[in-house]
Design a protein around this motif. Structure first.
Motif, PDB file in Angstrom:
ATOM      1  N   LEU A  29       0.537   4.306  -2.649  1.00 24.84           N
ATOM      2  CA  LEU A  29       0.265   5.382  -2.360  1.00 24.84           C
ATOM      3  C   LEU A  29       1.173   6.462  -2.902  1.00 24.84           C
ATOM      4  O   LEU A  29       0.919   7.566  -3.188  1.00 24.84           O
ATOM      5  N   ARG A  30       2.551   5.990  -2.809  1.00 23.97           N
ATOM      6  CA  ARG A  30       3.571   6.695  -3.168  1.00 23.97           C
ATOM      7  C   ARG A  30       3.507   7.192  -4.770  1.00 23.97           C
ATOM      8  O   ARG A  30       3.731   8.223  -5.112  1.00 23.97           O
ATOM      9  N   GLY A  65       4.273  10.911   8.507  1.00 27.76           N
ATOM     10  CA  GLY A  65       4.544   9.323   9.165  1.00 27.76           C
ATOM     11  C   GLY A  65       3.021   8.887   9.665  1.00 27.76           C
ATOM     12  O   GLY A  65       3.272   7.854  10.410  1.00 27.76           O
ATOM     13  N   GLN A  73      -8.929  -2.509   9.269  1.00 27.87           N
ATOM     14  CA  GLN A  73      -8.282  -2.921   8.068  1.00 27.87           C
ATOM     15  C   GLN A  73      -8.351  -4.456   8.028  1.00 27.87           C
ATOM     16  O   GLN A  73      -9.012  -4.625   7.061  1.00 27.87           O
ATOM     17  N   THR A 113       0.495  -1.198   0.144  1.00 28.94           N
ATOM     18  CA  THR A 113       0.126   0.140  -0.198  1.00 28.94           C
ATOM     19  C   THR A 113       0.745   1.286  -0.022  1.00 28.94           C
ATOM     20  O   THR A 113       0.547   2.278  -0.531  1.00 28.94           O
ATOM     21  N   GLY A 114       2.095   1.281   0.683  1.00 34.01           N
ATOM     22  CA  GLY A 114       3.029   2.262   0.599  1.00 34.01           C
ATOM     23  C   GLY A 114       3.402   2.667  -0.693  1.00 34.01           C
ATOM     24  O   GLY A 114       3.566   3.667  -1.193  1.00 34.01           O
ATOM     25  N   LEU A 121      -1.010   7.603   9.492  1.00 32.82           N
ATOM     26  CA  LEU A 121      -1.656   6.488   8.441  1.00 32.82           C
ATOM     27  C   LEU A 121      -2.651   7.200   7.814  1.00 32.82           C
ATOM     28  O   LEU A 121      -3.368   8.271   8.150  1.00 32.82           O
ATOM     29  N   VAL A 122      -2.829   6.849   6.413  1.00 31.31           N
ATOM     30  CA  VAL A 122      -3.789   7.525   5.659  1.00 31.31           C
ATOM     31  C   VAL A 122      -5.102   6.938   6.171  1.00 31.31           C
ATOM     32  O   VAL A 122      -5.090   5.856   6.707  1.00 31.31           O
ATOM     33  N   ASP A 131       9.707  10.294   3.798  1.00 28.90           N
ATOM     34  CA  ASP A 131       9.456   9.818   5.140  1.00 28.90           C
ATOM     35  C   ASP A 131      10.707   8.960   5.568  1.00 28.90           C
ATOM     36  O   ASP A 131      10.353   8.387   6.785  1.00 28.90           O
ATOM     37  N   ARG A 162      12.993   8.527   0.084  1.00 29.63           N
ATOM     38  CA  ARG A 162      11.547   8.852   0.110  1.00 29.63           C
ATOM     39  C   ARG A 162      11.443  10.078   1.362  1.00 29.63           C
ATOM     40  O   ARG A 162      12.066  10.066   2.283  1.00 29.63           O
ATOM     41  N   GLY A 201       2.540  -4.135   4.331  1.00 33.62           N
ATOM     42  CA  GLY A 201       2.052  -2.525   4.919  1.00 33.62           C
ATOM     43  C   GLY A 201       0.327  -2.482   4.886  1.00 33.62           C
ATOM     44  O   GLY A 201      -0.017  -1.734   5.317  1.00 33.62           O
ATOM     45  N   PHE A 202      -0.378  -3.636   4.753  1.00 34.03           N
ATOM     46  CA  PHE A 202      -1.710  -3.685   5.014  1.00 34.03           C
ATOM     47  C   PHE A 202      -2.063  -5.078   5.236  1.00 34.03           C
ATOM     48  O   PHE A 202      -1.498  -6.010   4.846  1.00 34.03           O
ATOM     49  N   ARG A 215      -3.031  -2.433   8.771  1.00 32.18           N
ATOM     50  CA  ARG A 215      -2.045  -1.957   9.622  1.00 32.18           C
ATOM     51  C   ARG A 215      -2.887  -1.765  11.049  1.00 32.18           C
ATOM     52  O   ARG A 215      -2.387  -1.006  12.040  1.00 32.18           O
ATOM     53  N   VAL A 258      -7.002   2.881   1.845  1.00 33.16           N
ATOM     54  CA  VAL A 258      -6.288   1.782   1.529  1.00 33.16           C
ATOM     55  C   VAL A 258      -7.246   0.589   1.530  1.00 33.16           C
ATOM     56  O   VAL A 258      -6.893  -0.355   0.472  1.00 33.16           O
ATOM     57  N   ILE A 291      -0.009  13.432   4.862  1.00 36.29           N
ATOM     58  CA  ILE A 291      -0.351  12.685   6.075  1.00 36.29           C
ATOM     59  C   ILE A 291       1.049  11.754   5.838  1.00 36.29           C
ATOM     60  O   ILE A 291       1.401  11.456   6.851  1.00 36.29           O
ATOM     61  N   MET A 292       1.231  11.261   4.786  1.00 28.57           N
ATOM     62  CA  MET A 292       2.199  10.250   4.821  1.00 28.57           C
ATOM     63  C   MET A 292       3.721  11.099   4.913  1.00 28.57           C
ATOM     64  O   MET A 292       4.505  10.079   5.865  1.00 28.57           O
TER      65      MET A 292
END
Ligand code: AMP
Length: 191
Positions: free
Chosen positions: A35-36, A56, A92, A31-32, A58-59, A138, A136, A85-86, A88, A64, A52-53
């Motif tokens: 999203l990127r 650091g 979810q 998911t990261g 969570l969206v 983050d 990145r 990453g999912f 989290r 997601v 949000i990302m």
């Protein structure tokens, strides 16, 4: 094969997922990464999640959950997929169960990569240096501290959730990449 890799940022989820993609042709669903890509493309979703990302945080769950729900229906997921990453958090995880159920799919395994957190800063620093196209946004100490804090607010429910389902296994994520990979493959062979 439908697998979840759990572990804090820098635990090696992405690295291990890539080994499984190469060896078995499963799809890596990070998911990261997705999203990127949305942020880089400047899409509506990307604009919504960028700040949000970068902090650091969570969206929103619905973002997601929606991404994963669409993604697991694509052709490259037929052989199997690795969720990296999912989920989290518990919300979810429950949404994932519901969507798998609805699509007639079943989770095979959840593997938690156990790591020593103090060592993650060194790993992230290294990743920042090695990332093609620059680090990145983050991958820095401040955002990592926040991401670890956010991670800690959520793992207990997830570990319990999957432990109760009898699908959870733990692996020493501090071992060499090949050793971790061999252990994961052994777990999957026994599923
Ligand atoms: P990652 O590449 O997995 O470290 O994710 C990078 C960032 O993307 C996270 O710090 C969150 O802002 C966002 N993100 C990725 N996956 C999720 C998720 N499952 N739920 C919420 N936010 C996520």
């Amino acid at each position: 094969m439908k697998l979840i890799l759990l572990g804090p940022p820098g635990a090696g989820k992405g690295t291990q997922a890539k080994c499984l993609v190469d060896d078995f042709g499963y799809a890596q669903l990070s998911t990261g990464d997705m999203l990127r890509a949305a942020v880089a493309a400047g899409s509506e979703m990307g604009l919504k999640v960028k700040d949000i990302m970068d902090r650091g945080d969570l969206v929103p769950d619905e973002v997601v959950v929606g991404i994963i729900s669409e993604r697991i229906e694509q052709d490259d997921c037929v052989k199997g997929f690795i969720l990296d990453g999912f989920p989290r958090n518990g919300t979810q995880a429950a949404a994932l169960d519901a969507m798998l159920d609805e699509k007639g799919m079943k989770l095979d395994s959840v593997i938690s990569l156990e790591v020593i957190e103090e060592d993650l800063f060194g790993r992230i620093e290294q990743r920042a240096k090695e990332t093609v196209g620059g680090p990145r946004a983050d991958d820095n100490v401040e955002a990592l501290k926040k991401r670890l804090k956010v991670y800690h607010e959520q793992p207990a429910p997830l570990i319990k959730y999957y432990g109760d389902q009898g699908v959870l296994k733990t692996v020493d994520g501090m071992a060499e990449i090949d050793a971790v990979s061999a252990e994961i493959k052994q777990i999957l062979a026994d599923v």
